[in-house]
Design a protein around this motif. Structure first.
Motif, mmCIF file in Angstrom:
data_model
loop_
_atom_site.group_PDB
_atom_site.id
_atom_site.type_symbol
_atom_site.label_atom_id
_atom_site.label_comp_id
_atom_site.label_asym_id
_atom_site.label_seq_id
_atom_site.Cartn_x
_atom_site.Cartn_y
_atom_site.Cartn_z
ATOM 1 N N LEU A 1 39.197 45.605 -8.367
ATOM 2 C CA LEU A 1 38.393 44.944 -7.341
ATOM 3 C C LEU A 1 37.246 45.838 -6.858
ATOM 4 C CD1 LEU A 1 41.225 43.211 -5.289
ATOM 5 C CD2 LEU A 1 39.644 42.143 -6.909
ATOM 6 N N ILE A 2 37.524 47.118 -6.691
ATOM 7 C CA ILE A 2 36.488 48.053 -6.256
ATOM 8 C C ILE A 2 35.389 48.156 -7.304
ATOM 9 C CG2 ILE A 2 36.011 50.501 -5.804
ATOM 10 C CD1 ILE A 2 38.861 50.577 -4.471
ATOM 11 N N LEU A 3 35.781 48.306 -8.563
ATOM 12 C CA LEU A 3 34.779 48.412 -9.633
ATOM 13 C C LEU A 3 33.912 47.159 -9.711
ATOM 14 C CD1 LEU A 3 36.802 50.108 -12.504
ATOM 15 C CD2 LEU A 3 34.902 51.090 -11.197
ATOM 16 N N MET B 1 28.251 50.523 -1.954
ATOM 17 C CA MET B 1 28.857 50.091 -0.701
ATOM 18 C C MET B 1 29.427 51.289 0.038
ATOM 19 S SD MET B 1 30.855 46.622 -1.920
ATOM 20 C CE MET B 1 30.995 45.854 -0.321
ATOM 21 N N ARG B 2 29.479 51.150 1.354
ATOM 22 C CA ARG B 2 30.104 52.164 2.190
ATOM 23 C C ARG B 2 31.604 51.891 2.272
ATOM 24 N NH1 ARG B 2 26.022 50.997 6.586
ATOM 25 N NH2 ARG B 2 24.112 51.806 5.692
ATOM 26 N N PHE B 3 32.337 52.917 2.696
ATOM 27 C CA PHE B 3 33.797 52.831 2.783
ATOM 28 C C PHE B 3 34.234 51.622 3.602
ATOM 29 C CE2 PHE B 3 37.912 53.704 4.596
ATOM 30 C CZ PHE B 3 38.631 54.240 3.540
ATOM 31 N N ASN B 4 33.731 51.515 4.824
ATOM 32 C CA ASN B 4 34.164 50.420 5.704
ATOM 33 C C ASN B 4 33.742 49.054 5.173
ATOM 34 O OD1 ASN B 4 35.665 51.868 7.581
ATOM 35 N ND2 ASN B 4 33.836 52.451 8.714
ATOM 36 N N GLN B 5 32.624 49.011 4.494
ATOM 37 C CA GLN B 5 32.183 47.758 3.884
ATOM 38 C C GLN B 5 33.163 47.331 2.792
ATOM 39 O OE1 GLN B 5 28.315 48.172 2.104
ATOM 40 N NE2 GLN B 5 27.987 45.969 1.938
ATOM 41 N N LEU B 6 33.623 48.287 1.992
ATOM 42 C CA LEU B 6 34.631 47.990 0.971
ATOM 43 C C LEU B 6 35.929 47.515 1.633
ATOM 44 C CD1 LEU B 6 34.060 51.017 -1.417
ATOM 45 C CD2 LEU B 6 33.910 48.606 -2.083
ATOM 46 N N ARG B 7 36.333 48.212 2.679
ATOM 47 C CA ARG B 7 37.589 47.873 3.363
ATOM 48 C C ARG B 7 37.541 46.479 3.969
ATOM 49 N NH1 ARG B 7 40.130 51.085 8.335
ATOM 50 N NH2 ARG B 7 38.341 50.092 9.245
ATOM 51 N N ARG B 8 36.411 46.104 4.533
ATOM 52 C CA ARG B 8 36.278 44.760 5.112
ATOM 53 C C ARG B 8 36.218 43.683 4.029
ATOM 54 N NH1 ARG B 8 32.654 47.486 8.462
ATOM 55 N NH2 ARG B 8 30.902 46.720 7.220
ATOM 56 N N THR B 9 35.619 43.994 2.910
ATOM 57 C CA THR B 9 35.437 43.010 1.844
ATOM 58 C C THR B 9 36.723 42.755 1.067
ATOM 59 O OG1 THR B 9 33.127 43.687 1.635
ATOM 60 C CG2 THR B 9 34.048 42.418 -0.176
ATOM 61 N N ILE B 10 37.498 43.814 0.831
ATOM 62 C CA ILE B 10 38.741 43.686 0.059
ATOM 63 C C ILE B 10 39.892 43.460 1.029
ATOM 64 C CG2 ILE B 10 40.277 44.755 -1.623
ATOM 65 C CD1 ILE B 10 37.881 46.518 -2.456
ATOM 66 N N LEU C 1 42.710 52.558 0.027
ATOM 67 C CA LEU C 1 41.313 52.558 -0.387
ATOM 68 C C LEU C 1 40.845 53.984 -0.646
ATOM 69 C CD1 LEU C 1 38.629 51.157 -0.948
ATOM 70 C CD2 LEU C 1 38.193 51.169 1.518
ATOM 71 N N SER C 2 41.179 54.890 0.247
ATOM 72 C CA SER C 2 40.794 56.290 0.091
ATOM 73 C C SER C 2 41.381 56.882 -1.187
ATOM 74 C CB SER C 2 41.259 57.086 1.303
ATOM 75 O OG SER C 2 40.903 58.437 1.165
ATOM 76 N N GLN C 3 42.655 56.611 -1.460
ATOM 77 C CA GLN C 3 43.313 57.141 -2.659
ATOM 78 C C GLN C 3 42.677 56.594 -3.932
ATOM 79 O OE1 GLN C 3 47.421 56.066 -2.061
ATOM 80 N NE2 GLN C 3 47.848 57.865 -0.822
ATOM 81 N N GLU D 1 28.644 56.640 0.866
ATOM 82 C CA GLU D 1 28.347 55.470 0.048
ATOM 83 C C GLU D 1 28.914 55.686 -1.351
ATOM 84 O OE1 GLU D 1 24.368 53.127 -0.018
ATOM 85 O OE2 GLU D 1 24.267 54.625 -1.646
ATOM 86 N N TYR D 2 29.459 54.625 -1.908
ATOM 87 C CA TYR D 2 30.027 54.681 -3.249
ATOM 88 C C TYR D 2 29.219 53.785 -4.171
ATOM 89 C CZ TYR D 2 33.946 56.905 -0.962
ATOM 90 O OH TYR D 2 34.715 57.773 -0.233
ATOM 91 N N SER D 3 29.017 54.263 -5.400
ATOM 92 C CA SER D 3 28.316 53.472 -6.405
ATOM 93 C C SER D 3 29.038 53.639 -7.736
ATOM 94 C CB SER D 3 26.854 53.909 -6.522
ATOM 95 O OG SER D 3 26.777 55.281 -6.877
ATOM 96 N N ILE D 4 28.813 52.706 -8.623
ATOM 97 C CA ILE D 4 29.468 52.738 -9.926
ATOM 98 C C ILE D 4 28.634 53.575 -10.897
ATOM 99 C CG2 ILE D 4 28.381 50.639 -10.832
ATOM 100 C CD1 ILE D 4 31.252 49.878 -11.867
#
Length: 123
Positions: free
Chosen positions: A26-28, A36-45, A53-55, A79-82
């Motif tokens: 899902l993250i990929l 996306m930022r950490f909290n943005q990922l957490r809210r979306t997933i 999420l951190s792990q 921020e995280y990117s692929i």
């Protein structure tokens, strides 16, 4: 020597762990669309904990599938990117997502039949 995925100590299994991890997939797939930022990922997933999420993000970064960028703000923004490598994995697992969405009703029906049969056999 060619890797043997069926051998217990084959490193290929570590990569397959990523493919089999719903959170990693899902993250990929999300990061394929945009950084996306950490909290943005957490809210979306929905359903993923902050710890999980951190792990998963750390594992994906370690495997070279995503990139972490700290932005000097107060507080620090991350921020995280692929990566290119991550894009190849996302392209490989996206058909699995399609399959799951297309076959969801059939799988759920099969599960109901199986559960009913197990219930009858136990009675």
């Amino acid at each position: 020597m060619k890797p043997d995925v069926y051998a217990a100590n084959c490193p290929t299994r570590q990569i397959l762990d990523r493919v089999g991890d719903k959170w990693a997939v899902l993250i990929l797939l999300l990061l394929r669309e945009e950084p996306m930022r950490f909290n943005q990922l957490r809210r979306t997933i929905e359903g993923i904990s902050q710890k999980m999420l951190s792990q998963v993000l750390k594992s994906l970064e370690r495997d070279g599938l995503i990139r972490r960028r700290a932005i000097a703000t107060v507080p620090v923004t991350v921020e995280y990117s692929i990566t290119q490598l991550g894009l190849t994995l996302a392209a490989a697992v996206d058909p699995l997502r399609d399959w799951a969405e297309q076959n969801l009703k059939d799988v759920l029906a099969a599960q109901r039949r199986y559960d009913a049969q197990q219930k009858e056999e136990a009675a």
